[in-house]
Design a protein around this motif. Structure first.
Motif, mmCIF file in Angstrom:
data_model
loop_
_atom_site.group_PDB
_atom_site.id
_atom_site.type_symbol
_atom_site.label_atom_id
_atom_site.label_comp_id
_atom_site.label_asym_id
_atom_site.label_seq_id
_atom_site.Cartn_x
_atom_site.Cartn_y
_atom_site.Cartn_z
ATOM 1 N N ARG A 60 -8.574 48.336 14.114
ATOM 2 C CA ARG A 60 -9.229 49.421 14.858
ATOM 3 C C ARG A 60 -8.288 49.991 15.914
ATOM 4 N NH1 ARG A 60 -13.381 45.877 13.655
ATOM 5 N NH2 ARG A 60 -12.695 44.470 15.294
ATOM 6 N N GLU A 61 -7.570 49.098 16.616
ATOM 7 C CA GLU A 61 -6.619 49.546 17.630
ATOM 8 C C GLU A 61 -5.214 49.746 17.062
ATOM 9 O OE1 GLU A 61 -9.932 47.239 19.008
ATOM 10 O OE2 GLU A 61 -8.182 46.444 17.953
ATOM 11 N N LEU A 62 -4.826 48.886 16.112
ATOM 12 C CA LEU A 62 -3.471 48.883 15.575
ATOM 13 C C LEU A 62 -3.539 48.854 14.046
ATOM 14 C CD1 LEU A 62 -1.938 46.219 17.996
ATOM 15 C CD2 LEU A 62 -1.541 48.688 18.074
ATOM 16 N N PRO A 63 -3.750 50.000 13.411
ATOM 17 C CA PRO A 63 -3.909 50.009 11.952
ATOM 18 C C PRO A 63 -2.689 49.486 11.198
ATOM 19 C CG PRO A 63 -3.806 52.252 12.826
ATOM 20 C CD PRO A 63 -3.960 51.344 13.991
ATOM 21 N N ARG A 64 -1.499 49.483 11.844
ATOM 22 C CA ARG A 64 -0.305 48.968 11.168
ATOM 23 C C ARG A 64 -0.368 47.456 10.932
ATOM 24 N NH1 ARG A 64 4.654 51.643 11.093
ATOM 25 N NH2 ARG A 64 5.796 49.901 12.035
ATOM 26 N N LEU A 65 -1.343 46.779 11.510
ATOM 27 C CA LEU A 65 -1.551 45.367 11.173
ATOM 28 C C LEU A 65 -1.740 45.188 9.668
ATOM 29 C CD1 LEU A 65 -3.915 44.231 14.056
ATOM 30 C CD2 LEU A 65 -1.797 43.054 13.420
ATOM 31 N N ALA A 66 -2.297 46.205 8.997
ATOM 32 C CA ALA A 66 -2.520 46.117 7.554
ATOM 33 C C ALA A 66 -1.225 45.953 6.782
ATOM 34 C CB ALA A 66 -3.266 47.369 7.064
ATOM 35 N N LEU A 67 -0.090 46.337 7.384
ATOM 36 C CA LEU A 67 1.202 46.274 6.701
ATOM 37 C C LEU A 67 1.912 44.941 6.891
ATOM 38 C CD1 LEU A 67 2.584 49.847 7.507
ATOM 39 C CD2 LEU A 67 1.352 49.069 5.462
ATOM 40 N N VAL A 68 1.373 44.077 7.728
ATOM 41 C CA VAL A 68 1.947 42.738 7.894
ATOM 42 C C VAL A 68 1.422 41.881 6.753
ATOM 43 C CG1 VAL A 68 2.127 40.716 9.374
ATOM 44 C CG2 VAL A 68 2.104 43.014 10.392
ATOM 45 N N ARG A 69 2.328 41.471 5.867
ATOM 46 C CA ARG A 69 1.936 40.799 4.630
ATOM 47 C C ARG A 69 2.390 39.343 4.660
ATOM 48 N NH1 ARG A 69 0.010 45.007 2.101
ATOM 49 N NH2 ARG A 69 1.001 47.050 2.308
ATOM 50 N N PRO A 70 1.437 38.419 4.761
ATOM 51 C CA PRO A 70 1.794 37.001 4.767
ATOM 52 C C PRO A 70 1.908 36.455 3.340
ATOM 53 C CG PRO A 70 -0.376 37.426 5.780
ATOM 54 C CD PRO A 70 0.021 38.632 5.032
ATOM 55 N N ARG A 71 2.676 35.382 3.212
ATOM 56 C CA ARG A 71 2.649 34.594 1.985
ATOM 57 C C ARG A 71 3.048 33.157 2.338
ATOM 58 N NH1 ARG A 71 7.825 35.484 -2.025
ATOM 59 N NH2 ARG A 71 9.484 35.508 -0.456
ATOM 60 N N PHE A 72 2.512 32.222 1.586
ATOM 61 C CA PHE A 72 2.843 30.822 1.786
ATOM 62 C C PHE A 72 4.077 30.498 0.953
ATOM 63 C CE2 PHE A 72 -1.773 31.115 2.463
ATOM 64 C CZ PHE A 72 -1.832 30.629 3.765
ATOM 65 N N ARG A 73 5.078 29.906 1.613
ATOM 66 C CA ARG A 73 6.342 29.659 0.923
ATOM 67 C C ARG A 73 7.019 28.437 1.526
ATOM 68 N NH1 ARG A 73 11.751 32.042 1.163
ATOM 69 N NH2 ARG A 73 12.636 32.121 -0.934
ATOM 70 N N LEU A 74 7.208 27.408 0.695
ATOM 71 C CA LEU A 74 7.956 26.214 1.095
ATOM 72 C C LEU A 74 7.420 25.606 2.384
ATOM 73 C CD1 LEU A 74 11.570 27.508 0.302
ATOM 74 C CD2 LEU A 74 10.079 26.106 -1.148
ATOM 75 N N GLY A 75 6.108 25.487 2.452
ATOM 76 C CA GLY A 75 5.492 24.863 3.620
ATOM 77 C C GLY A 75 5.478 25.712 4.866
ATOM 78 N N GLN A 76 5.747 26.992 4.714
ATOM 79 C CA GLN A 76 5.742 27.901 5.849
ATOM 80 C C GLN A 76 4.899 29.126 5.532
ATOM 81 O OE1 GLN A 76 10.118 28.421 6.212
ATOM 82 N NE2 GLN A 76 9.905 27.570 8.264
ATOM 83 N N LEU A 77 4.533 29.845 6.581
ATOM 84 C CA LEU A 77 3.916 31.155 6.418
ATOM 85 C C LEU A 77 5.002 32.187 6.673
ATOM 86 C CD1 LEU A 77 1.171 32.614 5.937
ATOM 87 C CD2 LEU A 77 1.022 32.837 8.435
ATOM 88 N N GLU A 78 5.356 32.939 5.639
ATOM 89 C CA GLU A 78 6.352 34.000 5.763
ATOM 90 C C GLU A 78 5.632 35.324 5.995
ATOM 91 O OE1 GLU A 78 9.921 36.258 3.263
ATOM 92 O OE2 GLU A 78 8.712 34.700 2.298
ATOM 93 N N LEU A 79 6.060 36.062 7.009
ATOM 94 C CA LEU A 79 5.482 37.361 7.329
ATOM 95 C C LEU A 79 6.507 38.444 7.060
ATOM 96 C CD1 LEU A 79 3.730 36.514 10.719
ATOM 97 C CD2 LEU A 79 2.827 36.325 8.392
ATOM 98 N N GLN A 80 6.091 39.452 6.307
ATOM 99 C CA GLN A 80 6.949 40.578 5.995
ATOM 100 C C GLN A 80 6.273 41.862 6.463
ATOM 101 O OE1 GLN A 80 7.212 39.946 1.702
ATOM 102 N NE2 GLN A 80 9.258 39.087 1.921
ATOM 103 N N ALA A 81 7.087 42.821 6.880
ATOM 104 C CA ALA A 81 6.590 44.131 7.285
ATOM 105 C C ALA A 81 7.708 45.139 7.073
ATOM 106 C CB ALA A 81 6.141 44.122 8.749
ATOM 107 N N PRO A 82 7.379 46.406 6.792
ATOM 108 C CA PRO A 82 8.409 47.418 6.527
ATOM 109 C C PRO A 82 9.417 47.527 7.670
ATOM 110 C CG PRO A 82 6.254 48.239 5.922
ATOM 111 C CD PRO A 82 6.018 46.946 6.627
#
Length: 314
Positions: A60-82
């Motif tokens: 609602r305040e920061l619509p670009r949050l939708a572009l932060v894409r998590p994935r589980f990888r090798l026991g970690q949470l990897e976050l990707q964004a443009p």
């Protein structure tokens, strides 16, 4: 609690899709299977972005949050964004304790440190310096007890994490199909399930049958889950979910998850034309919040068959 007067015939259904949203209001992760906890699916809404006062922030305040894409990888949470290098979070990492707020709930949490704070600030505030925000990433304190609203759970103590208020969100695939049929009649493109952020997308139901379900049950092989649910070898354990409150919708479904841009109010306007819910005094609803009555520690998986019932109490 008195059992509601169920109808006699069970309603077959399946779990078509399973989703978790590790960081509140960021993109979801579709999983083939997920462990069920009393507070919902494992890792769902475990982290959250807050401002300098500890108040949660959403699309609602920061619509670009939708572009932060998590994935589980090798026991970690990897976050990707443009335009950003990946950020890696250890699943068990936590730094300084802090206080945060989700709606009316003040909660114990852990700050995730300056590197995570800078990463989110650089990405989310690049186009909005005028907001004057300072962002932090926090993690839910597993020792914190945050109960769902007992006015809707019938007095049952149902814990949840950083969700808006309940452990699980259920949506029928048919409800999404009906919405998209209405959009096509208006010359609008179909929407993906990502817009509506359910944990379980259910097949086998008519559109919005989830509104009337009193319970959902899934039989799980004893070897498929671990934890608080117990079963002897060769027996099945059972997951029991109870829908408790319709999910009132805000403007987030109008945010395009592919661009992180709010594109007018076409989705909200269409939902308003046929989804005003008397149970919430005319608020627009789409999907049902649910609590976990039984089966914590077991594993749900896509394609799992179960059944639902509804009764006069709905």
């Amino acid at each position: 609690m008195t059992q509601p007067p169920y109808t006699e015939t069970p309603l077959p259904l399946t779990i078509e899709q399973l989703w978790v949203y590790p960081i509140k209001s960021c993109a979801g992760v579709r999983l083939a299977q997920a462990e069920l906890l009393p507070s919902g699916l494992l890792w769902d809404r475990t982290w959250m972005v807050v401002d300098q006062r500890g108040e949660f922030l959403s699309q609602r305040e920061l619509p670009r949050l939708a572009l932060v894409r998590p994935r589980f990888r090798l026991g970690q949470l990897e976050l990707q964004a443009p335009g950003m290098l990946s950020l890696y979070l250890a699943l068990d990492a936590a730094e300084a304790p802090c206080k945060v707020r989700v709606w009316d709930d003040e909660l114990d949490a852990y700050d995730m440190g300056d590197v995570a704070a800078q990463w989110f600030s650089d990405f989310l505030l690049a186009d909005r310096p005028q907001l004057g925000l300072r962002l932090r990433l926090v993690r839910f304190d597993p020792d914190c007890v945050r109960p769902s609203d007992v006015r809707w759970t019938g007095g049952i103590q149902a814990p949840n994490t950083f969700s808006d208020g309940y452990p699980l969100l259920l949506l029928s695939a048919a409800a999404l199909d009906e919405l998209n049929q209405r959009r096509r009649l208006l010359g609008q493109e179909a929407l993906g399930v990502e817009r509506f952020r359910p944990n379980l997308l259910l097949g086998g139901l008519q559109a919005h049958d989830e509104d009337r379900l009193a319970e959902l049950r899934f039989s799980v092989a004893a070897s498929a889950g671990v934890g608080t649910a117990s079963a002897t070898s060769g027996e099945n354990a059972e997951v029991w979910l109870q829908p408790v409150k319709p999910c009132a919708r805000c403007s987030i479904p109008d945010v395009d998850p592919a661009t992180g841009i709010e594109q007018g109010d076409a989705v909200s306007t269409l939902l308003h034309s046929y989804r005003q819910d008397r149970r919430l005094l005319g608020a627009v609803t789409f999907g049902m919040n649910a609590i976990v009555r039984q089966g914590a520690g077991l594993t749900l998986h896509e394609g799992m068959a179960g059944y639902g019932r509804w009764g006069a109490w709905q």
